[in-house]
Structure formats: structure tokens, C-alpha cells
Design a protein around this motif. Sequence first.
Motif, PDB file in Angstrom:
ATOM      1  N   TYR A 137       1.324  10.368   0.136  1.00 57.57           N
ATOM      2  CA  TYR A 137       1.762  10.136  -1.239  1.00 57.57           C
ATOM      3  C   TYR A 137       1.610  11.366  -2.131  1.00 57.57           C
ATOM      4  O   TYR A 137       2.498  11.665  -2.928  1.00 57.57           O
ATOM      5  CB  TYR A 137       1.001   8.951  -1.867  1.00 57.57           C
ATOM      6  N   ASP A 157       5.339   0.707  -1.503  1.00 57.30           N
ATOM      7  CA  ASP A 157       4.818   0.678  -0.139  1.00 57.30           C
ATOM      8  C   ASP A 157       3.574  -0.205  -0.078  1.00 57.30           C
ATOM      9  O   ASP A 157       2.557   0.106  -0.704  1.00 57.30           O
ATOM     10  CB  ASP A 157       4.482   2.103   0.301  1.00 57.30           C
ATOM     11  N   PRO A 158       3.616  -1.314   0.680  1.00 56.71           N
ATOM     12  CA  PRO A 158       2.444  -2.197   0.784  1.00 56.71           C
ATOM     13  C   PRO A 158       1.204  -1.488   1.336  1.00 56.71           C
ATOM     14  O   PRO A 158       0.083  -1.954   1.127  1.00 56.71           O
ATOM     15  CB  PRO A 158       2.898  -3.304   1.737  1.00 56.71           C
ATOM     16  N   ALA A 159       1.387  -0.358   1.996  1.00 56.82           N
ATOM     17  CA  ALA A 159       0.239   0.392   2.522  1.00 56.82           C
ATOM     18  C   ALA A 159      -0.665   0.883   1.394  1.00 56.82           C
ATOM     19  O   ALA A 159      -1.877   1.010   1.579  1.00 56.82           O
ATOM     20  CB  ALA A 159       0.714   1.577   3.369  1.00 56.82           C
ATOM     21  N   HIS A 160      -0.089   1.138   0.232  1.00 54.98           N
ATOM     22  CA  HIS A 160      -0.903   1.606  -0.893  1.00 54.98           C
ATOM     23  C   HIS A 160      -1.824   0.499  -1.409  1.00 54.98           C
ATOM     24  O   HIS A 160      -2.986   0.748  -1.728  1.00 54.98           O
ATOM     25  CB  HIS A 160      -0.027   2.155  -2.011  1.00 54.98           C
ATOM     26  N   ASP A 212      -6.985   9.168   4.685  1.00 55.71           N
ATOM     27  CA  ASP A 212      -7.118   7.711   4.713  1.00 55.71           C
ATOM     28  C   ASP A 212      -8.498   7.321   4.194  1.00 55.71           C
ATOM     29  O   ASP A 212      -9.321   8.193   3.882  1.00 55.71           O
ATOM     30  CB  ASP A 212      -6.865   7.159   6.113  1.00 55.71           C
ATOM     31  N   GLU A 267      -2.948  -1.965   0.398  1.00 55.96           N
ATOM     32  CA  GLU A 267      -3.995  -2.124   1.418  1.00 55.96           C
ATOM     33  C   GLU A 267      -5.027  -1.010   1.314  1.00 55.96           C
ATOM     34  O   GLU A 267      -6.222  -1.251   1.465  1.00 55.96           O
ATOM     35  CB  GLU A 267      -3.397  -2.172   2.819  1.00 55.96           C
ATOM     36  N   ALA A 268      -4.586   0.210   1.027  1.00 57.85           N
ATOM     37  CA  ALA A 268      -5.534   1.317   0.839  1.00 57.85           C
ATOM     38  C   ALA A 268      -6.421   1.043  -0.373  1.00 57.85           C
ATOM     39  O   ALA A 268      -7.613   1.366  -0.365  1.00 57.85           O
ATOM     40  CB  ALA A 268      -4.787   2.639   0.678  1.00 57.85           C
ATOM     41  N   GLU A 301      -2.937   8.885   1.315  1.00 60.81           N
ATOM     42  CA  GLU A 301      -2.446   7.841   2.226  1.00 60.81           C
ATOM     43  C   GLU A 301      -0.917   7.895   2.288  1.00 60.81           C
ATOM     44  O   GLU A 301      -0.257   7.987   1.249  1.00 60.81           O
ATOM     45  CB  GLU A 301      -2.912   6.478   1.697  1.00 60.81           C
ATOM     46  N   GLN A 302      -0.381   7.878   3.476  1.00 57.81           N
ATOM     47  CA  GLN A 302       1.073   7.921   3.692  1.00 57.81           C
ATOM     48  C   GLN A 302       1.697   9.183   3.083  1.00 57.81           C
ATOM     49  O   GLN A 302       2.887   9.202   2.781  1.00 57.81           O
ATOM     50  CB  GLN A 302       1.749   6.674   3.100  1.00 57.81           C
TER      51      GLN A 302
END
Length: 189
Positions: free
Chosen positions: A146, A23-26, A176, A28-29, A143-144
Motif C-alpha cells: 500500500y 481491499d479486504p486485506a487492509h 506485514d 484484516e491487517a 501490507e499489500q
Amino acid sequence: MPADFSRPAASICVFCGARPGKDPAHAEAGRATGRMIAANGWRLVYGAGDVGLMGEVARSAQTAGAATFGVIPTHLMRAEVGKRDLTTLVITEDMHERKKVMFMNSDAIVVLPGGAGSLDEFFEVLTWAQIGLHRKPIFLLNEQGYWQPLIGLLDHIVDQGFADASMLGLFSPVADVAALQAALRAALS
């Protein structure tokens, strides 16, 4: 006595994956965590790798002006691409020494998404807190969602009588990076 400006206000130990995850969100986090550490004048303490989430956090913290303290065992210098341009780089003999040096040089612990190594690091500092060896704050960046399965497992362990409910108060999940920043500021003030 004059103030010591050579040491940051606080040192934040970040445990996280040596892989980027799916997940690209990780990622970015991870970058946002590095920027947040720098914005608060804190020092990043981490595993000294330049790959995965570790690399994202470190490069972001450096670019934003944070001091960086990396700790890596000799045998992982190649695999984790040991980052040599850190403010401080410590090369240890083994993983146990790595974790100890990271812990000893931090004021708070943050666990970002990661794999077995991140779980090992989390459980070691959680166990140390459980048996009274430290009182440093521990945060799970959820985040998300996880870490939701891990949180569920810890609830199950308490429910089944293998740990006291007080264990659940030894770490704090945060949703977040904004919530992480607020929690760190409160814990370190």
C-alpha cells in the motif's frame, strides 16, 4: 518502589483510515494489528473512531483485552462515530490537539493504510523526527504494498535534494503484522 502495573508496557499510536478501503486485506491487517497490540500487553492509542480501519483496530484490540486510549475532536464525534467504550476517551477542540495528545501518549507510531488524514499524521511525526523533536520509532505497515508509492515519493524527494538521505532512516516500512510485531518489540526493548 513497587512496580506500576496500571500503565501498559508500551503505548502504540496507530494512524489509519476512517474508511475501510477497497481491499479486504487492509481490514484484516487492522484487526491483526489490534490483536497483536493486545497480545504484547501494549495499549492502543488511536483516533477514537468506530469506523473504517480505526474501528477494526480498536474493536479487535478491545476484544483481545488491550487498554485503549482514543482521541477525537468534537467536530468528528458524529462523522467518525466516536467510540465511547474505550478505556480512556479524550475529546479535543481540533485536529492539531488530537495529533499532539496521541503523540504525547505513545511510545511508537504505526501507520496503517489510510488517506489524506493518515498522510498528514505521518508527515507531521516524520517532520518532527527530522528536526530533532523526538526519537520515537515510526513504522509504515506496507501490507499489500500500500505505501510503496509514498516510499517512492520520499526516495524522489531525497534524490532531488529536498531532504537529506537520513530522513529515510526515520521510519521503517514493514511488510506485514508479524514483521511489525518483531520491529516494535526490538524498538521498545
